[in-house]
Each structure stands twice: as structure tokens, then as C-alpha cells.
Motif scaffolding. Structure first.
Motif, PDB file in Angstrom:
ATOM      1  N   THR A 254       0.845  -1.181   0.000  1.00  0.00           N
ATOM      2  CA  THR A 254       0.000   0.000   0.000  1.00  0.00           C
ATOM      3  C   THR A 254       0.881   1.232   0.000  1.00  0.00           C
TER       4      THR A 254
ATOM      5  N   ALA B 204      -8.398   5.945   5.023  1.00  0.00           N
ATOM      6  CA  ALA B 204      -8.833   4.553   5.140  1.00  0.00           C
ATOM      7  C   ALA B 204      -7.606   3.633   5.108  1.00  0.00           C
ATOM      8  N   VAL B 205      -6.654   3.956   4.257  1.00  0.00           N
ATOM      9  CA  VAL B 205      -5.421   3.176   4.166  1.00  0.00           C
ATOM     10  C   VAL B 205      -4.589   3.383   5.431  1.00  0.00           C
TER      11      VAL B 205
ATOM     12  N   ARG C 284      -5.717   3.984   8.393  1.00  0.00           N
ATOM     13  CA  ARG C 284      -6.368   3.172   9.434  1.00  0.00           C
ATOM     14  C   ARG C 284      -6.010   1.690   9.283  1.00  0.00           C
ATOM     15  N   GLU C 285      -5.904   1.200   8.055  1.00  0.00           N
ATOM     16  CA  GLU C 285      -5.509  -0.192   7.828  1.00  0.00           C
ATOM     17  C   GLU C 285      -4.107  -0.462   8.370  1.00  0.00           C
ATOM     18  N   VAL C 286      -3.193   0.469   8.121  1.00  0.00           N
ATOM     19  CA  VAL C 286      -1.819   0.308   8.599  1.00  0.00           C
ATOM     20  C   VAL C 286      -1.789   0.348  10.125  1.00  0.00           C
TER      21      VAL C 286
ATOM     22  N   GLN D  68      -4.215  -0.442  12.127  1.00  0.00           N
ATOM     23  CA  GLN D  68      -4.815  -1.691  12.585  1.00  0.00           C
ATOM     24  C   GLN D  68      -3.809  -2.846  12.484  1.00  0.00           C
ATOM     25  N   CYS D  69      -3.044  -2.857  11.424  1.00  0.00           N
ATOM     26  CA  CYS D  69      -2.005  -3.869  11.253  1.00  0.00           C
ATOM     27  C   CYS D  69      -1.009  -3.801  12.410  1.00  0.00           C
TER      28      CYS D  69
ATOM     29  N   SER E 143      -2.477  -4.890  15.755  1.00  0.00           N
ATOM     30  CA  SER E 143      -2.726  -6.327  15.850  1.00  0.00           C
ATOM     31  C   SER E 143      -1.431  -7.136  15.845  1.00  0.00           C
TER      32      SER E 143
END
Length: 84
Positions: free
Chosen positions: A3, A13-14, A16-18, A20-21, A24
């Protein structure tokens, strides 16, 4: 997953994905001024161990750098004093 996040026009949005990664326990690769670096949450022991494994260093004997937003955040991870 590959990404791209552009500083001038970030896709949140991207972002937030990073985040979240990282939250986690994932490991990311990101560009720096001199090459690429590995990143993870300093609070996720398994992720830190994965970074050390990828780098080929012993997690018990090798120190890693952490990035903090400001000195207030540094205080969460280290003892700060007035000594220079």
C-alpha cells in the motif's frame, strides 16, 4: 499487501488499515531517507521478535530504535531527566 500513503494527500482509510495492522501485531516496511526500515508496535512482544528475526539479531541482546510523536510519549517508554 503493498500500500502507498502519500503525505500530501493521504487516504485515511489506508492509514487506518496500517494502524490496525500495527495494533494487531503486524510488521510493516516503510521508506526512510536512506533506504527502508522495519516497523512494529513496541508494545507487541511477538512483533518485536519478528523484526529481530527478519534482521537476524538476538532480541535479548540487540537494542532497537523507537519512534515517538513527542517527548511526552517518550516518557511512556523511558525515564527522562534534566541531565545533558
Amino acid at each position: 499487501m503493498l500500500t502507498k500513503i502519500y503525505a500530501d494527500t493521504p487516504d485515511y482509510a489506508v492509514v487506518r488499515e496500517v494502524v490496525q495492522c500495527l495494533e494487531s501485531g503486524g510488521v510493516i516496511i516503510y521508506p526512510t531517507g536512506v533506504g527502508y526500515a522495519l516497523g512494529c508496535s513496541a508494545l507487541k512482544k511477538r512483533a518485536v521478535e519478528q523484526v529481530c528475526q527478519i534482521k537476524g539479531v538476538d532480541s535479548k541482546r540487540h537494542t532497537l530504535a523507537i519512534m515517538c510523536q513527542d517527548l511526552g510519549e517518550v516518557a511512556q517508554y523511558a525515564k527522562l531527566g534534566d541531565e545533558t
